[in-house]
Scaffold this motif. Sequence first.
Motif, PDB file in Angstrom:
ATOM      1  N   ILE A 122       0.816  -1.213   0.000  1.00 47.12           N
ATOM      2  CA  ILE A 122       0.000   0.000   0.000  1.00 47.12           C
ATOM      3  C   ILE A 122       0.849   1.262   0.000  1.00 47.12           C
ATOM      4  N   THR A 123       1.983   1.204   0.698  1.00 51.40           N
ATOM      5  CA  THR A 123       2.824   2.402   0.744  1.00 51.40           C
ATOM      6  C   THR A 123       3.356   2.735  -0.648  1.00 51.40           C
ATOM      7  N   GLU A 174       8.153  -4.620  -8.076  1.00 47.84           N
ATOM      8  CA  GLU A 174       7.597  -5.484  -7.032  1.00 47.84           C
ATOM      9  C   GLU A 174       8.167  -6.892  -7.167  1.00 47.84           C
ATOM     10  N   LYS A 175       8.629  -7.400  -6.040  1.00 46.33           N
ATOM     11  CA  LYS A 175       9.303  -8.692  -6.040  1.00 46.33           C
ATOM     12  C   LYS A 175       8.346  -9.861  -6.309  1.00 46.33           C
ATOM     13  N   LYS A 189       0.615  -6.842   1.799  1.00 43.68           N
ATOM     14  CA  LYS A 189      -0.119  -7.701   2.725  1.00 43.68           C
ATOM     15  C   LYS A 189      -1.590  -7.337   2.838  1.00 43.68           C
ATOM     16  N   TYR A 221      -6.532  -8.749   3.653  1.00 43.02           N
ATOM     17  CA  TYR A 221      -7.376  -8.463   4.820  1.00 43.02           C
ATOM     18  C   TYR A 221      -8.795  -8.128   4.381  1.00 43.02           C
ATOM     19  N   ILE A 235     -10.221  -3.932   7.964  1.00 38.30           N
ATOM     20  CA  ILE A 235      -9.056  -3.336   8.616  1.00 38.30           C
ATOM     21  C   ILE A 235      -9.505  -2.432   9.759  1.00 38.30           C
ATOM     22  N   PHE A 236      -8.702  -2.422  10.803  1.00 40.14           N
ATOM     23  CA  PHE A 236      -9.040  -1.548  11.930  1.00 40.14           C
ATOM     24  C   PHE A 236      -8.582  -0.132  11.601  1.00 40.14           C
ATOM     25  N   THR A 249      13.200  -7.223  -8.816  1.00 40.61           N
ATOM     26  CA  THR A 249      13.733  -6.379  -7.750  1.00 40.61           C
ATOM     27  C   THR A 249      15.049  -5.778  -8.208  1.00 40.61           C
ATOM     28  N   GLY A 282       8.318  -2.648   3.003  1.00 40.41           N
ATOM     29  CA  GLY A 282       7.465  -3.172   4.056  1.00 40.41           C
ATOM     30  C   GLY A 282       8.182  -3.944   5.139  1.00 40.41           C
ATOM     31  N   ILE A 289       1.298  -2.893  16.576  1.00 46.06           N
ATOM     32  CA  ILE A 289      -0.038  -3.001  16.005  1.00 46.06           C
ATOM     33  C   ILE A 289      -0.702  -4.344  16.279  1.00 46.06           C
ATOM     34  N   LYS A 340      -9.146  -6.475  16.451  1.00 44.13           N
ATOM     35  CA  LYS A 340      -9.974  -6.450  15.234  1.00 44.13           C
ATOM     36  C   LYS A 340     -10.418  -7.858  14.876  1.00 44.13           C
ATOM     37  N   ASP A 351      14.583  -8.908   2.722  1.00 43.91           N
ATOM     38  CA  ASP A 351      15.829  -8.540   2.035  1.00 43.91           C
ATOM     39  C   ASP A 351      16.562  -7.385   2.689  1.00 43.91           C
ATOM     40  N   SER A 386       6.219   0.816   6.281  1.00 48.55           N
ATOM     41  CA  SER A 386       6.627  -0.020   7.400  1.00 48.55           C
ATOM     42  C   SER A 386       8.073  -0.497   7.296  1.00 48.55           C
ATOM     43  N   LYS A 444       3.792   0.241  11.143  1.00 51.15           N
ATOM     44  CA  LYS A 444       2.773   1.296  11.198  1.00 51.15           C
ATOM     45  C   LYS A 444       1.452   0.712  10.744  1.00 51.15           C
ATOM     46  N   ILE A 491      -2.097   0.974   8.632  1.00 51.96           N
ATOM     47  CA  ILE A 491      -2.279   1.359   7.238  1.00 51.96           C
ATOM     48  C   ILE A 491      -2.372   2.878   7.071  1.00 51.96           C
TER      49      ILE A 491
HETATM   50  C1  LIG Z   1      -2.171  -9.991  10.666  1.00 52.93           C
HETATM   51  C2  LIG Z   1      -2.086  -8.519  10.394  1.00 52.93           C
HETATM   52  C3  LIG Z   1      -3.248  -7.759  10.330  1.00 52.93           C
HETATM   53  C4  LIG Z   1      -3.174  -6.395  10.122  1.00 52.93           C
HETATM   54  N1  LIG Z   1      -4.323  -5.681  10.122  1.00 52.93           N
HETATM   55  C5  LIG Z   1      -4.265  -4.327   9.970  1.00 52.93           C
HETATM   56  C6  LIG Z   1      -5.439  -3.527  10.038  1.00 52.93           C
HETATM   57  O1  LIG Z   1      -6.530  -4.065  10.218  1.00 52.93           O
HETATM   58  N2  LIG Z   1      -5.322  -2.191   9.943  1.00 52.93           N
HETATM   59  C7  LIG Z   1      -4.100  -1.564   9.781  1.00 52.93           C
HETATM   60  O2  LIG Z   1      -4.067  -0.351   9.737  1.00 52.93           O
HETATM   61  N3  LIG Z   1      -2.980  -2.291   9.673  1.00 52.93           N
HETATM   62  C8  LIG Z   1      -3.029  -3.657   9.769  1.00 52.93           C
HETATM   63  N4  LIG Z   1      -1.876  -4.382   9.676  1.00 52.93           N
HETATM   64  C9  LIG Z   1      -0.629  -3.681   9.316  1.00 52.93           C
HETATM   65  C10 LIG Z   1      -0.467  -3.610   7.788  1.00 52.93           C
HETATM   66  O3  LIG Z   1      -0.248  -4.918   7.322  1.00 52.93           O
HETATM   67  C11 LIG Z   1       0.706  -2.727   7.423  1.00 52.93           C
HETATM   68  O4  LIG Z   1       0.470  -1.429   7.881  1.00 52.93           O
HETATM   69  C12 LIG Z   1       0.905  -2.646   5.918  1.00 52.93           C
HETATM   70  O5  LIG Z   1       0.971  -3.926   5.369  1.00 52.93           O
HETATM   71  C13 LIG Z   1       2.176  -1.916   5.574  1.00 52.93           C
HETATM   72  O6  LIG Z   1       2.257  -1.717   4.197  1.00 52.93           O
HETATM   73  P1  LIG Z   1       3.631  -1.593   3.405  1.00 52.93           P
HETATM   74  O7  LIG Z   1       3.309  -1.258   2.028  1.00 52.93           O
HETATM   75  O8  LIG Z   1       4.532  -0.667   4.151  1.00 52.93           O
HETATM   76  O9  LIG Z   1       4.290  -3.009   3.497  1.00 52.93           O
HETATM   77  P2  LIG Z   1       3.823  -4.431   2.881  1.00 52.93           P
HETATM   78  O10 LIG Z   1       2.375  -4.597   2.958  1.00 52.93           O
HETATM   79  O11 LIG Z   1       4.681  -5.417   3.599  1.00 52.93           O
HETATM   80  O12 LIG Z   1       4.252  -4.372   1.373  1.00 52.93           O
HETATM   81  C14 LIG Z   1       5.612  -4.428   0.980  1.00 52.93           C
HETATM   82  C15 LIG Z   1       5.695  -4.822  -0.484  1.00 52.93           C
HETATM   83  O13 LIG Z   1       7.071  -4.764  -0.878  1.00 52.93           O
HETATM   84  C16 LIG Z   1       7.409  -5.941  -1.580  1.00 52.93           C
HETATM   85  N5  LIG Z   1       8.849  -6.173  -1.393  1.00 52.93           N
HETATM   86  C17 LIG Z   1       9.495  -6.609  -0.282  1.00 52.93           C
HETATM   87  N6  LIG Z   1      10.805  -6.707  -0.503  1.00 52.93           N
HETATM   88  C18 LIG Z   1      11.017  -6.333  -1.792  1.00 52.93           C
HETATM   89  C19 LIG Z   1      12.179  -6.241  -2.611  1.00 52.93           C
HETATM   90  N7  LIG Z   1      13.396  -6.541  -2.130  1.00 52.93           N
HETATM   91  N8  LIG Z   1      12.014  -5.848  -3.867  1.00 52.93           N
HETATM   92  C20 LIG Z   1      10.789  -5.538  -4.373  1.00 52.93           C
HETATM   93  N9  LIG Z   1       9.665  -5.613  -3.650  1.00 52.93           N
HETATM   94  C21 LIG Z   1       9.772  -6.005  -2.363  1.00 52.93           C
HETATM   95  C22 LIG Z   1       6.552  -6.995  -0.962  1.00 52.93           C
HETATM   96  O14 LIG Z   1       6.395  -8.119  -1.825  1.00 52.93           O
HETATM   97  C23 LIG Z   1       5.240  -6.239  -0.742  1.00 52.93           C
HETATM   98  O15 LIG Z   1       4.415  -6.293  -1.879  1.00 52.93           O
HETATM   99  C24 LIG Z   1      -1.919  -5.759   9.910  1.00 52.93           C
HETATM  100  C25 LIG Z   1      -0.754  -6.532   9.964  1.00 52.93           C
HETATM  101  C26 LIG Z   1      -0.825  -7.883  10.203  1.00 52.93           C
HETATM  102  C27 LIG Z   1       0.436  -8.694  10.276  1.00 52.93           C
END
Ligand SMILES: Cc1cc2nc3c(=O)[nH]c(=O)nc-3n(C[C@H](O)[C@H](O)[C@H](O)COP(=O)(O)OP(=O)(O)OC[C@H]3O[C@@H](n4cnc5c(N)ncnc54)[C@H](O)[C@@H]3O)c2cc1C
Lengths: 348, 423
Positions: free
Chosen positions: A10-11, A30-31, A38, A42, A45-46, A76, A107, A180, A187, A276, A316, A321, A323
Motif C-alpha cells: 500500500i505504501t 515489485e518482487k 499484505k 485483509y 481493517i481496523f 527487484t 514493508g 499493532i 480487530k 531482504d 513499514s 505502522k 495502514i
Molecule cells: C495480521 C495482520 C493484520 C493487520 N491488520 C491491519 C489492520 O486491520 N489495519 C491496519 O491499519 N494495519 C493492519 N496491519 C498492518 C499492515 O499490514 C501494514 O500497515 C501494511 O501492510 C504496511 O504496508 P507496506 O506497504 O509498508 O508493506 P507491505 O504490505 O509489507 O508491502 C511491501 C511490499 O514490498 C514488496 N517487497 C518486499 N521486498 C522487496 C524487494 N526486495 N524488492 C521488491 N519488492 C519487495 C513486498 O512483496 C510487498 O508487496 C496488519 C498486519 C498484520 C500482520
Amino acid sequence: MRVLVLGGGITGLKTAFTLSEFDIETIIVEKSSEIGGKVKRYDKIFPDFRSGKNLVKNLIASARNSPNITVLENSTVTNVAKNNRSYTASLSDGKIIEVDAIILTCGFEVFDATRQPEYGYSVYPNVITSMELESFLNPEGPTKGKLLRPSDGKVAKRIAIIFCVGSRNMKIGNPYCSRICCSYSTKQAIEIKENDEEAMVTCFYMDIRTYGRGFEEMYQYAQEIGVKYIRGRVSECSVLPDGNIQVRAENTLLGKPVQGVFDLVSLSVGMMPCVDAEELAGIFGIERGKDGFFLSKDDDLFPHDTSKEGVFLAGSITGLKPIRDCFLDAMSVSGRVVSYLTDLYKNR
Amino acid sequence: MVGQDYKKGESEAGLDYGWRFQGKPVLLPEDRSAIVDGSSHLMQMALTEMSKEYFSVERCLQCGMCTEACPNTMLNTNSRFSPRKFIQELRLGLIDFSGEDLWFCTNCGSCVSVCPYEIPFIDVMKDLRNLVIEQGAGYLPQSLKSAISSCRRYQNPWMEDPNKRADWSKTLNILTLKKDNTDGVLLFVGCLPSYDERGKKIAKAATLLLDKAGINFDFLGEKEVCCGDGILRSGDYRTFEKLKKINTESFEKRGIKKVYTISPHCFDVMKNHYFEKNEDKFLVAPFILLLYEMLTEGRLKINKPINKIVTFHDPCFLSKHNHIVSEPREILKSLPGIELREMEHHSVKSICCGGGGGGIWLDRKKGERLTEIRLEETLSTKADILVTACPLCLSMLEDTVKNDNRFEPIEVMDICELVLEGI
Ligand SMILES: Cc1cc2nc3c(=O)[nH]c(=O)nc-3n(C[C@H](O)[C@H](O)[C@H](O)COP(=O)(O)OP(=O)(O)OC[C@H]3O[C@@H](n4cnc5c(N)ncnc54)[C@H](O)[C@@H]3O)c2cc1C
Ligand code: SF4
Ligand code: SF4
Ligand code: SF4
C-alpha cells in the motif's frame, strides 16, 4: 523526472499514485508476482472495519490506469550505480533503468512463529498465526470466511489469541513492541464474534497497547460484545488427542493459574524487517537500526531521507505502522521527493 | 533468518539490547544500579552490595510466564508461591521476610528458562536469602539453620564427622582408586554419596563402573568437603567461599586437571563459581558424561539384559541449567531390554524434585512436596523404575516413595546403579 518505487504494497502504490498527480513518472518494482502487499489479504481493517481488499483493489486499479505509472512485477533491484545526479538500477530480470530518485517501500515481514517452539506452531495444526487467521476471515479466502480447524475441518468455536508472539522478548532478540498486534488481534476477535455470536474468543495479553485514535474504542467495543481478555502471557500450548489445544498461563490480575482448552489458537506474531533488509542495505549503502529496520537521516526533520542522497524510505520499512500511517508516509514522502526533484532540475 | 540482526552486544555499561535514546544505549535497571556515587542514598549504597542481577526485577513485565512454569504452582495447595507476585511485592517493598516464601524456591530454573525478559530470578533469590542469613533480616527455617551451621563446622550439612567422609570406599577393593597415573582426573563424590546410606550405593556404583572401564582416577577422600552449592543458593556466601577455597586448594595441590562430579549440583557450582576465572586450568563435567563416553567408546560392555520399563527424571542442574538431556536417554536406550517411556514433563520441561536450592534440608508437609507431582507422572507411565542421575533427586524421590503407599510400585535408581546391573 522519473522515480523508482521499490515494493508495491500500500505504501508503494499510494506513493506512486501521489507522485503521478504531480506528473512525475514512477516505476513500481515489485518482487512478488502481484502488487498490493499484505493488505490485499485483509477482509476488514481496523479501526473503521472498511475492506482492506477493496482499498488495495482501488489502489491497484488507479496505478494500472495511470499513464505515469509502470508496474514491473517479479522483479527487484540487484544493483545501483550513482551517476552525476541520477541512478542506474539493474533489475533482477535483466532490465536496466535510469531514475532520478529511489523510494524504498519494501514493508515488513512477520515473525517466524517456529522460533518460539513452546507454542507448537507448525507442529500442532490447530495453532495458526494471525496472518493465517486473516485469510480464514476472508470470505474469498480458502475457507470462504469460516473458521475451520486445519486438523479436521470442524468449525472452531473456542478461539484463543496469544499476544506478543515474537515481540517484547529479549531471549529471542526482539525486545521491541510491535505496536499493532494488540490492535489487529482485537480487530480479529471482533470479526470472529460478529461472524459467529456463539464463538468464544479469549485474548491472552500482557498490556493492551491500542494507542491510535479510535483503537482504544475498538478495544472497549470488543469487551462489550464479549471478547474475553486475560492478563497473562502464555507459557505453553499442548495438543490433546482430539486436536484441541490446551493453553496455560497465569491470570496475573487474580494471581491464579488458568488453563483453557481451545479449538483453535492464533499467534499474534510481531513484526520483523523485510526479508531482504540486509541485502538492500548493502545495495544502497544505507543504515539500519539495531532492530533491523531502516534508519532515516533524522527522525524529526528528514524522516524519509537516508544517508544517501536521492534514496528515500516510506511505510513499514522503518518500523511497523498501521495502514493509515503508511498512507500518511506515502503522501509525505511524495512531497519530499517533489521538492528534491525540483531542486535537482532547477540546478541543471 | 529474516532480518534478524538484533544481536545482543556488550556496551560500556553492560548488555546492549539495542535500545537507543538520544543516540545512547538505554541501560537496563541492573546496569543503572551499578552507578552509585558518594551522594547516593544510604539504602542505595547498601543495595549495591547486592549483585547486579538483583536489580533486574525492575524490568519485570509481570507477564506471569515464570509463575506458570514454577513447579510450586502445580501443587494442589493452590499456588502458595508465585515468582511473579514475589517480584511485584519485592518492587513495592511488600516482601514479608518473616514468612516462608523466600525458602520455597528450589532454584530449579524453570522460571528463568521461560522468562521473555531474561530476569535471573534465582540470583535475586540468592541475594535476598543472603540478606536474611548475613544480616538477620528475616525468618530462616530451623532445619536450614542447622544445615548451614553444620557446613560451617563440619564442612558437610549433616553434622557428620569429616574424618569419616571416605568410609564408604573402605569396603571396596578397587585397584583404580589410587593416586598415581590418574592424569589429573578426579572423582568428586559429594556429601550425600559420602555419608547417606542410600547415597553410598551410588558412590560405589560409580567407582565400580570406573574400575570396570579401567579408568584410573584420583579421589580426595577425607580431604573432600561439601561443594557448597546448597549453601550458596541458600545465601550463605561466606561459608561457600570457605568451602570453595578448601576444595580448590586440594585440587591445585594434587595437580587436578579434570573433575567429574557424581552430583550435577557439584558440577554446576564448580563450573559457574569455582573455575570461572580458571577455565583452562580445570575442566569440570558431570559423571554422566563420562559414563556416556565409557559406553560409547566401548570401555564398558553391557552383557546382561535388564528387562524393565524405565522413565527418566531429569535433574534440574543437568537439564534446565546445563541442557544435558540427550546423553542420559541415549545411555538408557543402549541398555539391552530397557524400554524408556517419557513422563509428561521431561527434558528441559522436567519438573523439579524439590531438592535444589537448599530444598533438601527443608521439611515440607505431605501434599506440598514436589516429588509427589513427579511420582504421579511416573505412575502414569507405568514404568517399573524411575531412573535419575542426581543423588539429591534420588533421595527426595525415594523418601516420598517410602512414606506414601500410593507410590509403592515405583523403584528409584541412579543411572549408575542401573548400568552396573547390566554388567
Ligand atoms: C495480521 C495482520 C493484520 C493487520 N491488520 C491491519 C489492520 O486491520 N489495519 C491496519 O491499519 N494495519 C493492519 N496491519 C498492518 C499492515 O499490514 C501494514 O500497515 C501494511 O501492510 C504496511 O504496508 P507496506 O506497504 O509498508 O508493506 P507491505 O504490505 O509489507 O508491502 C511491501 C511490499 O514490498 C514488496 N517487497 C518486499 N521486498 C522487496 C524487494 N526486495 N524488492 C521488491 N519488492 C519487495 C513486498 O512483496 C510487498 O508487496 C496488519 C498486519 C498484520 C500482520
Ligand atoms: S502491540 Fe500489543 S501484542 Fe504487539 S508487541 Fe506490543 S503489547 Fe504485544
Ligand atoms: S517471566 Fe520474567 S518478565 Fe514475566 S513475570 Fe516472570 S520474571 Fe517477570
Ligand atoms: S527457580 Fe524453580 S522453584 Fe524457584 S521460582 Fe523459579 S520456577 Fe519456581
